[in-house]
Design a protein around this motif. Sequence first.
Motif, PDB file in Angstrom:
ATOM      1  N   ALA A 181       0.909  -1.273  -0.019  1.00  0.00           N
ATOM      2  CA  ALA A 181       0.106   0.258   0.047  1.00  0.00           C
ATOM      3  C   ALA A 181       0.888   1.309  -0.121  1.00  0.00           C
ATOM      4  N   LYS A 182       0.272   2.452  -0.680  1.00  0.00           N
ATOM      5  CA  LYS A 182       1.190   3.615  -0.619  1.00  0.00           C
ATOM      6  C   LYS A 182       1.147   4.182   0.542  1.00  0.00           C
ATOM      7  N   ARG A 183       0.696   4.198   1.765  1.00  0.00           N
ATOM      8  CA  ARG A 183       1.231   4.332   3.086  1.00  0.00           C
ATOM      9  C   ARG A 183       1.103   3.132   3.945  1.00  0.00           C
ATOM     10  N   PRO A 184       2.100   2.928   4.975  1.00  0.00           N
ATOM     11  CA  PRO A 184       2.281   1.820   5.762  1.00  0.00           C
ATOM     12  C   PRO A 184       0.955   1.343   6.470  1.00  0.00           C
ATOM     13  N   ILE A 185       0.630   0.072   6.575  1.00  0.00           N
ATOM     14  CA  ILE A 185      -0.492  -0.304   7.346  1.00  0.00           C
ATOM     15  C   ILE A 185       0.050  -1.286   8.330  1.00  0.00           C
TER      16      ILE A 185
END
Length: 476
Positions: free
Chosen positions: A331-335
């Motif tokens: 994903a484009k931001r850390p999850i």
Amino acid sequence: MRGKAGVLNCVLGMSKPFDIELERLTGPVAYSEVQPVPDGQRGTFFLETFGCQMNDHDSEKVAGLLLSRGYQQVETPEAASMILYNTCSIREKAAQKVFSRLGEFREKQGEGKVIGVLGCVAQQEGEDIFKRAPWVSLVCGSASYSKLPEMLARLEAGNSRVTGLDTDTDETFETEVTRRDNPWRAYLTIIEGCDKACSYCVVPFTRGPERSRGSDLVLREVRQLAELGYSEVQLLGQTVNSYADPTARKMRFSELLLAVADVVGIRRVRFTTSHPSDFTHDIVEAIEREPKVCDHVHLPVQSGSTRVLRAMQRTYSREEYLEKIAMIRAAKRPIGITTDVIVGFPGETEAEFEETLSLLEEVQYDSMFSFKYSPRPNTPSLSMSDSISEEEKGQRLAVLQDKQREIQAAKHARLLGDCFEVLVSGKSRRENQWTGYTTSHRMINFTSQARELLGTYVQVRVTGATSNGLVGEHAV
Ligand code: SAM
Ligand code: SF4
């Protein structure tokens, strides 16, 4: 419990009592419906909850229902005319606790209190509860909560044995009034029951088949919550991402997440628990697209061995699970990713347990709930042979937890110096000490000189880390 008109002094479930307007807990529309019976006229109730967040939220709805009928909530069983236990039977220990609570009333049967068993143990044991504890007058499984008003009416009319044990239902538990315990984060069940058939699990039996609430009802409730000042909502379901909107809009789960985030006043949307088989890319896209959808996925794996997963009837293999993890990690931001693991499932070999350890190493979870396998009534795995001794299960659990502690300690250490937005949800007795959660659901204890922070969002810089959690300071 109720002080000035329309104000509840809430102590239950909170570390510290606080005064809160009843209207804020119940909603403006609902409050008018709290009026018909004068306060406390029907008596007082004590409600204790065991188990998961879904049970906590069911209890909030049951409490709301009782308040709206004119009952008053009290803090101790001694002070109550009606004592209710909302029970959990997911593992044997949880179920036993309830019977030990009920046992305490053996000596006090003559006191005229109404005692009720709600939830999973009620569903599982059914009318047998009356045999084991004849002083119980209400046995009601969670799939029958929508019939609770009728059941209460029968109890009020003097019936001494009232049951609600039907699981063959397409109804969800809708209440006009919900007495929420937390004034900032609201739980909201969007799907009840479970259609999966994991071989170890009582839930399909105790909670019945899957029933989703209409997206219109969900969104209406979220709007009400936002108007009442809630800024975080947590959508709940045993398999929350299996949500199937019964309305003509046919919203996908990911669309519902975005629609909830779009409600004015909502700053955070959480959801739990996700089933790996139904975890699709559009959910990751919703998290990427909308910062209000929290960067946290709870994705229970249960075991790292495909053979054990098959025996558990988990509907995915190790490799398929790891593909879902790779999708989330890309994903484009850390999850943040958290999980549940069961050790000592019947027939689990040492090598298969090692596969779970290697999966932990590979995934690097942010946190984990782990359990020793507990054989449960009415589950397919009950008849599986090759059981693992309690001692062995205990050893495997300890090794697993050590491994996870190591992973967490290293992960937390890498966060030193980072700044996070935190929703402040607790105030310590120690001066200037506060607690809150980041969007990825990391708990952080921090210092601040501010006088009042509860319910606000603040920036916190991480100054210390252990395997258990983070400490920090208010960054202004
Ligand atoms: N629906 C969720 C899912 O699919 O992962 C799980 C809900 S269950 C209430 C929570 C956790 O309890 C499960 O993920 C599992 O790890 C654990 N659990 C369920 N049945 C169990 C059993 N018989 N013995 C030990 N742990 C169990
Ligand atoms: Fe139980 Fe499996 Fe349903 Fe989760 S998905 S509630 S573990 S049957």
